[in-house]
Design a protein around this motif. Structure first.
Motif, PDB file in Angstrom:
ATOM      1  N   LEU A 113      84.404  72.572  97.974  1.00 49.76           N
ATOM      2  CA  LEU A 113      83.769  72.450  99.286  1.00 49.76           C
ATOM      3  C   LEU A 113      84.816  72.534 100.392  1.00 49.76           C
ATOM      4  O   LEU A 113      84.619  72.023 101.480  1.00 49.76           O
ATOM      5  CB  LEU A 113      83.006  71.122  99.367  1.00 49.76           C
ATOM      6  CG  LEU A 113      81.869  70.947  98.352  1.00 49.76           C
ATOM      7  CD1 LEU A 113      81.339  69.514  98.391  1.00 49.76           C
ATOM      8  CD2 LEU A 113      80.751  71.939  98.627  1.00 49.76           C
ATOM      9  N   SER A 114      85.924  73.187 100.084  1.00 51.24           N
ATOM     10  CA  SER A 114      87.026  73.261 101.040  1.00 51.24           C
ATOM     11  C   SER A 114      86.786  74.274 102.158  1.00 51.24           C
ATOM     12  O   SER A 114      87.456  74.248 103.177  1.00 51.24           O
ATOM     13  CB  SER A 114      88.339  73.601 100.314  1.00 51.24           C
ATOM     14  OG  SER A 114      88.219  74.853  99.662  1.00 51.24           O
ATOM     15  N   SER A 115      85.823  75.169 101.964  1.00 51.41           N
ATOM     16  CA  SER A 115      85.536  76.171 102.992  1.00 51.41           C
ATOM     17  C   SER A 115      84.025  76.413 103.049  1.00 51.41           C
ATOM     18  O   SER A 115      83.510  77.340 102.440  1.00 51.41           O
ATOM     19  CB  SER A 115      86.282  77.476 102.684  1.00 51.41           C
ATOM     20  OG  SER A 115      86.040  78.438 103.694  1.00 51.41           O
ATOM     21  N   LEU A 116      83.336  75.566 103.787  1.00 51.97           N
ATOM     22  CA  LEU A 116      81.879  75.702 103.907  1.00 51.97           C
ATOM     23  C   LEU A 116      81.548  76.881 104.807  1.00 51.97           C
ATOM     24  O   LEU A 116      82.231  77.109 105.818  1.00 51.97           O
ATOM     25  CB  LEU A 116      81.282  74.409 104.480  1.00 51.97           C
ATOM     26  CG  LEU A 116      81.443  73.174 103.578  1.00 51.97           C
ATOM     27  CD1 LEU A 116      81.054  71.906 104.318  1.00 51.97           C
ATOM     28  CD2 LEU A 116      80.630  73.325 102.305  1.00 51.97           C
ATOM     29  N   PRO A 117      80.504  77.656 104.483  1.00 52.87           N
ATOM     30  CA  PRO A 117      80.221  78.900 105.210  1.00 52.87           C
ATOM     31  C   PRO A 117      79.659  78.714 106.611  1.00 52.87           C
ATOM     32  O   PRO A 117      79.706  79.619 107.434  1.00 52.87           O
ATOM     33  CB  PRO A 117      79.190  79.598 104.304  1.00 52.87           C
ATOM     34  CG  PRO A 117      78.525  78.480 103.575  1.00 52.87           C
ATOM     35  CD  PRO A 117      79.585  77.455 103.362  1.00 52.87           C
ATOM     36  N   ALA A 169      87.860  67.268  97.031  1.00 55.84           N
ATOM     37  CA  ALA A 169      89.268  67.420  97.386  1.00 55.84           C
ATOM     38  C   ALA A 169      89.397  68.517  98.447  1.00 55.84           C
ATOM     39  O   ALA A 169      88.775  69.565  98.356  1.00 55.84           O
ATOM     40  CB  ALA A 169      90.085  67.789  96.147  1.00 55.84           C
ATOM     41  N   ASN A 170      90.187  68.278  99.477  1.00 55.86           N
ATOM     42  CA  ASN A 170      90.385  69.238 100.566  1.00 55.86           C
ATOM     43  C   ASN A 170      89.052  69.640 101.211  1.00 55.86           C
ATOM     44  O   ASN A 170      88.796  70.803 101.491  1.00 55.86           O
ATOM     45  CB  ASN A 170      91.117  70.495 100.059  1.00 55.86           C
ATOM     46  CG  ASN A 170      92.480  70.161  99.480  1.00 55.86           C
ATOM     47  OD1 ASN A 170      93.245  69.424 100.082  1.00 55.86           O
ATOM     48  ND2 ASN A 170      92.771  70.683  98.297  1.00 55.86           N
ATOM     49  N   LEU A 171      88.213  68.669 101.440  1.00 52.43           N
ATOM     50  CA  LEU A 171      86.880  68.887 102.005  1.00 52.43           C
ATOM     51  C   LEU A 171      86.959  69.499 103.405  1.00 52.43           C
ATOM     52  O   LEU A 171      87.830  69.159 104.208  1.00 52.43           O
ATOM     53  CB  LEU A 171      86.152  67.546 102.062  1.00 52.43           C
ATOM     54  CG  LEU A 171      84.659  67.538 102.318  1.00 52.43           C
ATOM     55  CD1 LEU A 171      83.915  68.289 101.227  1.00 52.43           C
ATOM     56  CD2 LEU A 171      84.167  66.097 102.382  1.00 52.43           C
ATOM     57  N   ASP A 172      86.028  70.406 103.682  1.00 50.79           N
ATOM     58  CA  ASP A 172      85.948  71.067 104.995  1.00 50.79           C
ATOM     59  C   ASP A 172      85.225  70.135 105.974  1.00 50.79           C
ATOM     60  O   ASP A 172      84.004  70.185 106.128  1.00 50.79           O
ATOM     61  CB  ASP A 172      85.188  72.393 104.846  1.00 50.79           C
ATOM     62  CG  ASP A 172      85.043  73.139 106.163  1.00 50.79           C
ATOM     63  OD1 ASP A 172      85.556  72.651 107.192  1.00 50.79           O
ATOM     64  OD2 ASP A 172      84.412  74.208 106.165  1.00 50.79           O
ATOM     65  N   PHE A 173      85.973  69.267 106.659  1.00 53.10           N
ATOM     66  CA  PHE A 173      85.369  68.304 107.567  1.00 53.10           C
ATOM     67  C   PHE A 173      84.835  68.960 108.843  1.00 53.10           C
ATOM     68  O   PHE A 173      83.996  68.380 109.529  1.00 53.10           O
ATOM     69  CB  PHE A 173      86.384  67.214 107.934  1.00 53.10           C
ATOM     70  CG  PHE A 173      86.607  66.197 106.840  1.00 53.10           C
ATOM     71  CD1 PHE A 173      85.701  65.181 106.627  1.00 53.10           C
ATOM     72  CD2 PHE A 173      87.730  66.272 106.025  1.00 53.10           C
ATOM     73  CE1 PHE A 173      85.898  64.243 105.614  1.00 53.10           C
ATOM     74  CE2 PHE A 173      87.942  65.344 105.020  1.00 53.10           C
ATOM     75  CZ  PHE A 173      87.012  64.329 104.820  1.00 53.10           C
TER      76      PHE A 173
END
Length: 540
Positions: free
Chosen positions: A149-153, A169-173
């Motif tokens: 989920l590091s790069s949500l569209p 891990a490395n979540l796209d906040f």
């Protein structure tokens, strides 16, 4: 009207947005035996374990500075992967001629079942970690790319069956608007993450995966634990207004963040924060915390294969002390047991762990573990204003024994020429009615008291606070509880000692007036609640 589903709300926020359905690819495997030589399968296993081990180490390094508490989970995962018990189980199925994938799946399922069969909810949640490691290893063997989920569209609310540490891990906040999971509880990884970073979330929403579709609109009201799928225009309008109102209140509350909490009658109440990591300490100071009323050190000990060293603990305590400078940082010594367990301590399984070896009782039995923590705390004491607090105290003799061990550590430091604060403040948590009623016996050997209202209420009514069927017995303003709190406050003030509250009611607007009326000097709560409670106190 949209489809309304109910779950467990985390926080008190509203989010409206498109769904991002995080539906992880199911790994198919064959139960058939294969003809591949045992030695080749062992080599593939060892190589895959080594590859995943390196991945976990990289994940740990990449987030340990920003999210130290979350990073520790990956060290725990690495330990699972290296555990001889796990490896031998896999090898036993390989020896019977089963495929590598099936052997791994069968071995991990057996271990997951062991965790899922345990009584404590927090320990059952660790089964998710076993599953996470299994999935990572299988994907490596089958050469399946690991999604994240590091790069949500697009800006979205993530909907999933459940989320593991590897998933987040490395979540796209930047694009994350909230979480909804079909599984999970207040102790699940998703809930902990949402609480730590003030992200609206609803967990344990049964049937959400079957009913939701990718990119459709969704509303979550974490304050009410509600999820609305395909909301109507009227519902979107209503919740947009409600969201704007909550957001406006949040903006208005910011002005209370740095104000002293003084009632209309001129009484000053100290407002502290409860934390479990360095990151939360930074959030707390930014939210206006005047100190740390409860540093839950057990999180440093969980999700790993061996206890943290003196040096590791020292660095964490030192950093929190430096963040708060001259403001008090109350460090609760290890509080394990009940709903929190540590496998590497190999403690005996108890029929009723909430009434067993937990808190200070455990520390008095595991003296070396206790002394290592005390050494780390004393070393860090010169970098700020650190206080020590013993949890789960029942009688005076326990405090005397703990203070004796603390004195031994101080004497060792003096013999070693180490610098530390000799007169460091020492206090206790009042969580058990016996100590609440006999506080005068112990008040002369402590410097302060903090009331742990969660357990005090639980033990007063003999009702497990995690049991939904007994929720009706959670009555903070019942005369029995009020009487105990009043007695504690009166004794403390009679002897010139400060008394605080660090349980859930300290951050609940409904009960703050009662606590102030009873004479409590300090309230400690989740950092996000500080502006709200300061405002409430100022208005009293």
């Amino acid at each position: 009207m949209g489809i309304v589903l109910k779950g467990i709300g985390i926080g008190n926020k509203i989010s409206i947005g498109k769904v991002f359905l995080y539906n992880k690819e199911k790994i198919e495997f064959s139960q058939e035996k294969d003809e591949l030589p045992f030695e080749i399968k062992i080599r593939q296993l060892e190589e895959s374990i080594e590859d995943v081990r390196r991945e976990l180490e990289e994940l740990y390094k990449s987030i340990k500075e920003t999210f130290p508490r979350e990073a520790e989970i990956f060290l725990f995962h690495k330990g699972i992967l290296e555990d001889e018990y796990v490896i031998e189980k896999i090898k036993s199925y390989l020896a019977e001629g089963y495929s590598l994938v099936y052997s791994i799946e069968r071995a991990f399922n057996e271990i997951k079942s062991e965790f899922e069969g345990m009584e404590q909810e927090l320990f059952r949640e660790r089964a998710k970690d076993i599953e996470d490691v299994e999935e990572r290893l299988l994907k490596k063997i089958l050469n399946i790319n690991t999604s994240s989920l590091s790069s949500l569209p697009y800006p979205c609310i993530v909907v999933a069956k459940d989320l593991t540490p590897s998933d987040t891990a490395n979540l796209d906040f930047i694009n994350l608007l909230g979480f909804v999971t079909e599984e999970g509880s207040i102790t699940s990884h998703t809930a902990i993450l949402a609480q730590a970073f003030n992200i609206p979330a609803v967990v344990g929403v049964r049937g959400i995966i079957d009913q939701v579709k990718k990119a459709e609109e969704i509303i979550i009201d974490s304050g009410e634990g509600l999820v609305i799928l395909n909301p109507t225009e009227e519902e979107k309008h209503f919740y947009s207004i409600k969201k704007d109102e909550k957001d406006k209140i949040s903006r208005e509350l910011i002005k209370f963040r740095d104000l002293p909490a003084i009632t209309s009658k001129g009484r000053r109440i100290k407002v502290f924060a409860n934390i479990g990591s360095e990151k939360e300490a930074e959030i707390a100071i930014n939210m206006g915390a005047e100190g740390i009323g409860l540093f839950r050190t057990e999180f440093i000990f969980l999700d790993r294969n061996d206890p943290p060293s003196e040096e590791e603990q020292f660095r964490i305590y030192k950093r929190v002390a430096e963040i708060f400078k001259d403001k008090p940082v109350i460090i609760r010594t290890l509080d394990i047991g009940g709903d929190k367990e540590i496998p590497y301590l190999k403690l005996e399984k108890e029929k009723n762990p909430f009434l067993g070896v937990r808190g200070l009782r455990l520390c008095l039995l595991e003296r070396e573990l206790f002394k290592v923590q005390l050494r780390a705390i004393l070393r860090a004491s010169v970098f700020g204003n650190i206080w020590i607090m013993y949890p789960m105290v029942a009688i005076k003799e326990e405090v005397e024994e703990a203070n004796k061990i603390l004195e031994e550590v101080k004497q060792e430091f003096e013999n070693e020429g180490k610098t530390f604060v000799r007169n460091i403040k020492v206090g206790i948590m009042v969580e058990i009615p016996s100590i609440a009623l006999s506080l005068e016996e112990v008040i002369d050997i402590i410097d302060f008291v903090s009331i742990g209202s969660n357990d005090l209420i639980q033990y007063t009514f003999a009702a497990d606070r995690t049991n939904e069927k007994l929720r009706y017995l959670y009555i903070p303003n019942h005369r029995a509880v009020v009487s105990l709190i009043k007695n504690v406050v009166d004794v403390c003030h009679k002897f010139g000692k400060e008394v605080g509250v660090c349980g859930e009611i300290a951050g609940d607007e409904e009960y703050v007036p009662l606590l102030v009326d009873l004479g409590v000097d300090e309230l400690s709560m989740a950092p996000s609640k500080i502006p709200v409670i300061k405002k409430k106190i100022i208005e009293l």
